[in-house]
Enzyme design. Structure first.
Site, mmCIF file in Angstrom:
data_model
loop_
_atom_site.group_PDB
_atom_site.id
_atom_site.type_symbol
_atom_site.label_atom_id
_atom_site.label_comp_id
_atom_site.label_asym_id
_atom_site.label_seq_id
_atom_site.Cartn_x
_atom_site.Cartn_y
_atom_site.Cartn_z
ATOM 1 N N SER A 142 3.394 10.099 -68.651
ATOM 2 C CA SER A 142 3.110 10.643 -69.974
ATOM 3 C C SER A 142 2.166 11.841 -69.866
ATOM 4 O O SER A 142 2.532 12.841 -69.247
ATOM 5 C CB SER A 142 2.550 9.528 -70.862
ATOM 6 O OG SER A 142 2.708 9.828 -72.216
ATOM 7 N N ASP B 165 13.192 5.813 -73.683
ATOM 8 C CA ASP B 165 12.046 6.525 -74.258
ATOM 9 C C ASP B 165 12.490 7.261 -75.522
ATOM 10 O O ASP B 165 13.405 8.060 -75.488
ATOM 11 C CB ASP B 165 11.486 7.499 -73.210
ATOM 12 C CG ASP B 165 10.070 7.956 -73.489
ATOM 13 O OD1 ASP B 165 9.777 8.276 -74.656
ATOM 14 O OD2 ASP B 165 9.263 7.999 -72.549
ATOM 15 N N HIS C 148 8.994 4.125 -74.028
ATOM 16 C CA HIS C 148 7.875 4.841 -73.409
ATOM 17 C C HIS C 148 6.778 3.886 -72.938
ATOM 18 O O HIS C 148 6.219 4.064 -71.860
ATOM 19 C CB HIS C 148 7.292 5.858 -74.391
ATOM 20 C CG HIS C 148 6.310 6.786 -73.767
ATOM 21 N ND1 HIS C 148 6.695 7.800 -72.920
ATOM 22 C CD2 HIS C 148 4.956 6.855 -73.824
ATOM 23 C CE1 HIS C 148 5.629 8.457 -72.490
ATOM 24 N NE2 HIS C 148 4.555 7.906 -73.029
#
Lengths: 353, 353
Positions: free
Chosen positions: A142, A296, A325
């Protein structure tokens, strides 16, 4: 400075606080004395070429890496590698709005920090404190992926291998807007008070709403449909919100989250190349595995694959996980083995410089 | 009762207000005198078998159908069909929290209304007011799709054909949570005041945040990446938010939105069959085309296809549109032609009863 029990040794173990001194920031601000919270595992070898760097994600710290990703039996193996996890600026452990004792930058006065500032700070830390000038691998998820890309573009001579997981080199407009909705949950809480609250508990309503947005974008539609929370010991989706996501985010500091969000929204390696993303990614000499998560919702595989196609010699390795995610939390038993397999293969890849 | 210029003839043309009297609701409440706002096109034929019913979606009214979907050259052709668009209860035109003069149900006292209540009310309207007992087609998008499924399961003998667009027969847990985050934007605005505001403008901050959530879940990641807003005459994503989504939602009544949201969250045809969705969908005798939108973030094709597989003789017709769920606004020039083609084929399908 605000006392917050979340950012203490009781929750986050075995880290050092290392000062790297004054840092002038890309956007004009200054952190007069930047302290980085650093967790290390293993030993630097004589050749000084066995270092793995892990930058952290939004709301994350080194602790999730300690708990789920690093250790014997993992690709990130301290018996072979010197592993350095650097908490990002503003994450509540490194210098952050809530924990600095420097009144000139505390709380609402915290300066705007960019992904590039973190990477510059990490480079200083590695070189001056650890004597490291070569990285066997940079890996992060991320916002950690944003920093990974930034490393590979900014310091290509230092990065031998890189693995951005569930993140992008250039933040997408959708992600910018999603992040803004997270911010709005905090800003709209009267307790936030323009960033001048006296305890994060005064902003608990906003933080709870913020947690709820993570429920719908952080996990996938299929996570909820398959009731994957049941495997985590909860008996309803409401219990999962109350027992997992809400305590996770309401424990945190609102200004710290806002500082990280500002940075996330503006991550973009093409700042090095006048906005030309292909040119920026074309600079990368590291062997790179780009590793999106299949479900995601806001870093979709499509976006990651488009960037991967611009990185010379890179490969796309999709991690299959219906968690989406927040699969990064490593809650699915199948997640970390996929990460390990890819990273082990990447680490075994010979690189010629 | 609150004056709100959005719910007037200036914005919504050519509708009738038709009272169907007292309606006792599934959850125990009562609407003492239910008025439905109805738009019709065309003429009922002598056989009384050319009626098309259109229920409306969350935040929507008959106006979008008038503007984009109904007319000569469209499948929904008034020269061939008697087309009846019934505004859902609580949408601001039919009896709703903000517009009722009955103090017993106004504002925060509005009772809980379910999808089934709307369908029961529509059946009464059609039979008693228009003398219609057979529907050539029921077609609706999103919450209109929920009502379409409810029609096909509750009154199978009346529905010859059905086309749920971008919606589900049983609301998903992800959708429940997403809708709750929409509600929270309103509830968290101090101006909402427990539903007892005196003007929707007092809740403009909450409504604006609500609009922003639609930006990230209503449109798709790809909509933003491809800057599809440019084709709508805007020069930035921020201008699109300020000029399109914000004015759209801030014009509306908060309690009306909350009433619709409560209904949306609980749409579930398996209430007829003790929770057995396959049994409920197995009741359907209408010829059904299930029509999800390819890039829908919260009614993904996967969810719609799973339900379609349970409907005897049904077919899956995916509408390709990077706009995602809000493709329903018919802003992409390719959207309505796909709807028209599918509906024309469906309407041409012979049905035997």
């Amino acid at each position: 400075m605000i006392e917050n029990p979340f950012y203490t040794d009781a929750v986050h173990q075995d880290f050092e606080l290392i000062s790297i001194g004054r840092l002038e920031l890309e956007d004009g601000g200054v952190i007069p004395d930047l302290t980085l919270a650093v967790r290390t595992w293993g030993t630097l070898n004589e050749a000084k070429d066995n270092t793995i760097l892990i930058p952290t994600w939004y709301s994350g710290t080194h602790q999730i890496w300690a708990d789920a990703y690093v250790g014997e039996g993992h690709a990130l193996d301290p018996s072979r590698y010197f592993i350095v996890c650097v908490n990002q600026i503003g994450n509540g452990l490194s210098t952050s709005p809530h924990n600095t004792t420097d009144e000139s930058i505390s709380m609402s006065r915290f300066p705007q920090v960019r992904i590039g500032d973190d990477v510059v700070a990490q480079e200083i830390l590695l070189r001056e404190h650890f004597g490291v000038e070569t990285l066997a691998l940079v890996v992060g998820g991320s916002m950690g992926a944003q920093q990974t890309y930034e490393w590979a573009v900014r310091f290509p001579h230092m990065v031998q291998r890189a693995a951005p997981i569930a993140g992008t080199a250039k933040n997408t407009p959708h992600d910018f807007l999603f992040t803004e909705t997270l911010n709005e949950q905090i800003w709209s809480d009267p307790g936030w008070n323009g960033g001048e609250y006296t305890s994060n508990t005064e902003v608990v309503d906003g933080l709870r709403r913020h947690a709820h947005l993570w429920a719908t974008m952080g996990f996938s539609t299929e996570f909820w449909k398959q009731e994957k929370w049941a495997a985590l010991g909860f008996d309803s989706k409401e219990a999962f919100l109350e027992g997992f996501l809400e305590p996770y985010f309401t424990a945190m500091d609102p200004n710290d989250l806002l500082a990280m969000a500002w940075k996330w929204q503006r991550g973009d390696v093409s700042r090095h190349t006048d906005g030309d993303l292909a040119a920026a990614l074309g600079r990368i000499t590291a062997k790179m595995f780009v590793m999106p998560i299949s479900e995601d919702m806001f870093f979709p595989v499509r976006d990651c694959a488009a960037e991967q196609a611009l990185v010379p010699g890179s490969e796309l390795r999709v991690i299959e996980d219906v968690h989406g995610h927040l699969g990064l939390f490593a809650v699915d038993p199948g997640f970390v083995p996929q990460v390990d397999a890819a990273l082990a293969e990447l680490l075994d890849t010979r690189v010629s410089r």
